[in-house]
Motif scaffolding. Structure first.
Motif, short mmCIF file in Angstrom:
data_model
loop_
_atom_site.label_atom_id
_atom_site.label_comp_id
_atom_site.label_asym_id
_atom_site.label_seq_id
_atom_site.Cartn_x
_atom_site.Cartn_y
_atom_site.Cartn_z
N PRO A 31 44.40 34.26 35.11
CA PRO A 31 43.00 34.36 35.54
C PRO A 31 42.44 33.07 36.12
O PRO A 31 41.41 33.10 36.81
CB PRO A 31 42.26 34.75 34.26
N VAL A 32 43.09 31.95 35.87
CA VAL A 32 42.66 30.70 36.50
C VAL A 32 42.93 30.75 38.00
O VAL A 32 42.12 30.28 38.81
CB VAL A 32 43.38 29.50 35.86
N ASP A 69 39.69 37.56 39.75
CA ASP A 69 39.08 38.86 40.05
C ASP A 69 39.96 40.05 39.67
O ASP A 69 39.63 41.20 39.99
CB ASP A 69 38.72 38.95 41.54
N VAL A 70 41.07 39.81 39.01
CA VAL A 70 41.97 40.88 38.59
C VAL A 70 41.44 41.49 37.29
O VAL A 70 41.05 40.77 36.36
CB VAL A 70 43.40 40.36 38.38
N PRO A 88 43.58 30.82 29.91
CA PRO A 88 42.48 30.79 28.93
C PRO A 88 42.86 31.57 27.68
O PRO A 88 43.55 32.60 27.76
CB PRO A 88 41.33 31.47 29.68
N ASP A 89 42.43 31.10 26.54
CA ASP A 89 42.71 31.80 25.28
C ASP A 89 42.22 33.24 25.36
O ASP A 89 41.12 33.51 25.85
CB ASP A 89 42.03 31.09 24.11
N GLY A 90 43.06 34.14 24.86
CA GLY A 90 42.71 35.55 24.84
C GLY A 90 43.23 36.35 26.01
O GLY A 90 43.14 37.58 26.02
N VAL A 110 52.62 27.23 33.43
CA VAL A 110 51.59 28.18 33.87
C VAL A 110 50.95 28.86 32.66
O VAL A 110 49.72 28.99 32.58
CB VAL A 110 52.18 29.22 34.84
N PHE A 111 51.77 29.28 31.71
CA PHE A 111 51.21 29.89 30.49
C PHE A 111 50.25 28.93 29.77
O PHE A 111 49.25 29.36 29.19
CB PHE A 111 52.33 30.31 29.54
#
Length: 350
Positions: A311-312, A316-317, A184-186, A179-180
């Protein structure tokens, strides 16, 4: 290890009646499995093949699907490396003892029944408009705890399967590390990912002696897989990653969502979400007597926390709330034992 009569019939069918004789004998065995020589006699020549089987315990070969996956990859890739023997087919032994080819597919699909009802995410979203749980909410939680208590009462004695479940929770491609790797980067730093992973490895050592906890599990008991037909009856989707594990896997798959939805709505765990979290644990412990559960939850919450902070999966968090979930993960991993009354303290740990 192999059904010689059925394999002999399969070979004769493979050669369209040209095989005059089939002789099968064991060549030997190693750590992972055993090999068998298959000698096929036709008019004018004799051909030799080897059938390989894997032992069904350890090295992630525990379930038939594990072993099928190994051989399907072998069938696809042996031919792509120069000077490597070629694989001919992947054979499946059916319930009636017959042999069936499953090799050669370009893709694989699962055909299943359609579930009807409403998934539990609907209820979680509705909690945000309530001051407290209503009777239907309580009835659904009681239904889920009773169900989990029932399936978790089915036990199995296998330290290998328990250790595998803990290892998979950390290192499997669908679990924490996997999962990690989709973040996305950042989103969070690589160093922070590594810190969480290292803490989980330390937890793996702590959980190893607890292999007698191994029980039947669903494996992905999250709200999207729980479809209610009414306030009591539900049907489940997508059992995952094997039938055996720790009850903590199912418990955290559901309860992380009480925490996540509340943080996403108000920045902390409160109101009906906190009430649901407390009710779930009170009911589950009352029905199972599993007070040890709190001592093993941490790495499972780490995996589930990584999921809802991704976030993938949940775009919306807000950044602030996403970091609160990561803080929750650190807080739980840093504690000796999970405590529901400290859930908001965990969020503030970093």
């Amino acid at each position: 290890m192999i059904n010689k009569k059925s394999i002999e019939r399969y070979i004769k069918n493979l050669f369209h009646g040209e095989a005059l004789g089939v002789d099968i004998k064991k060549l030997g065995e190693g750590v992972q499995g055993a090999g068998f020589l298959v000698e096929v006699k036709t008019r004018g020549r004799t051909m030799q093949y080897v059938i390989k089987g894997l032992f069904p315990e350890g090295l992630e070969h525990d379930y038939p699907a594990d072993r099928a996956g190994v051989f399907l990859l072998d069938l696809e890739e042996f031919r792509n490396l120069p000077q490597h023997v070629k694989a001919v087919d992947v054979l499946s032994e059916m319930e009636d003892g017959s042999i069936k080819s499953i090799g050669g597919g370009r893709e694989y699909y699962l055909l299943m029944e359609r579930a009807k009802g409403k998934h539990y995410f609907n209820d979680l979203a509705a909690f945000s408009k309530k001051e407290r749980l209503e009777p239907p909410d309580i009835e659904k939680i009681r239904s889920m705890t009773s169900y989990l208590a029932r399936i978790h009462s089915v036990r199995k004695d296998s330290r290998h399967l328990y250790w595998r479940k803990v290892r998979d929770t950390i290192g499997h491609g669908e679990c924490l590390m996997g999962v990690f790797d989709t973040y996305p980067d950042g989103t969070i730093s690589y160093d922070e990912m590594a810190a969480i992973e290292k803490k989980c490895i330390d937890w793996r050592v702590r959980l190893k002696p607890k292999f007698r906890r191994l029980c039947q599990v669903h494996g992905d008991f999250h709200p999207g897989n729980i479809w209610f037909q009414n306030n009591r009856d539900f049907i489940l989707l997508d059992r995952s990653r094997g039938p055996w594990g720790d009850a903590a896997d199912d418990v955290t798959a559901l309860t992380i969502n009480y925490i996540f939805f509340s943080i996403n709505n108000s920045g902390r765990v409160q109101g009906p979400y906190l009430e649901a979290l407390n009710l779930f644990y009170d009911r589950y412990i009352d029905e199972t007597g599993d007070n040890e559960l709190f001592e093993v939850l941490a790495p499972f919450y780490a995996f589930r926390g990584a999921v809802v902070a991704n976030p993938v999966f949940y775009p919306d968090v807000s950044t602030e709330n996403r970091h609160k979930i990561i803080s929750f993960v650190h807080g739980v991993l840093d504690d000796e034992s999970f405590r529901v009354d400290k859930v908001n303290e965990y969020i503030k740990t970093r």
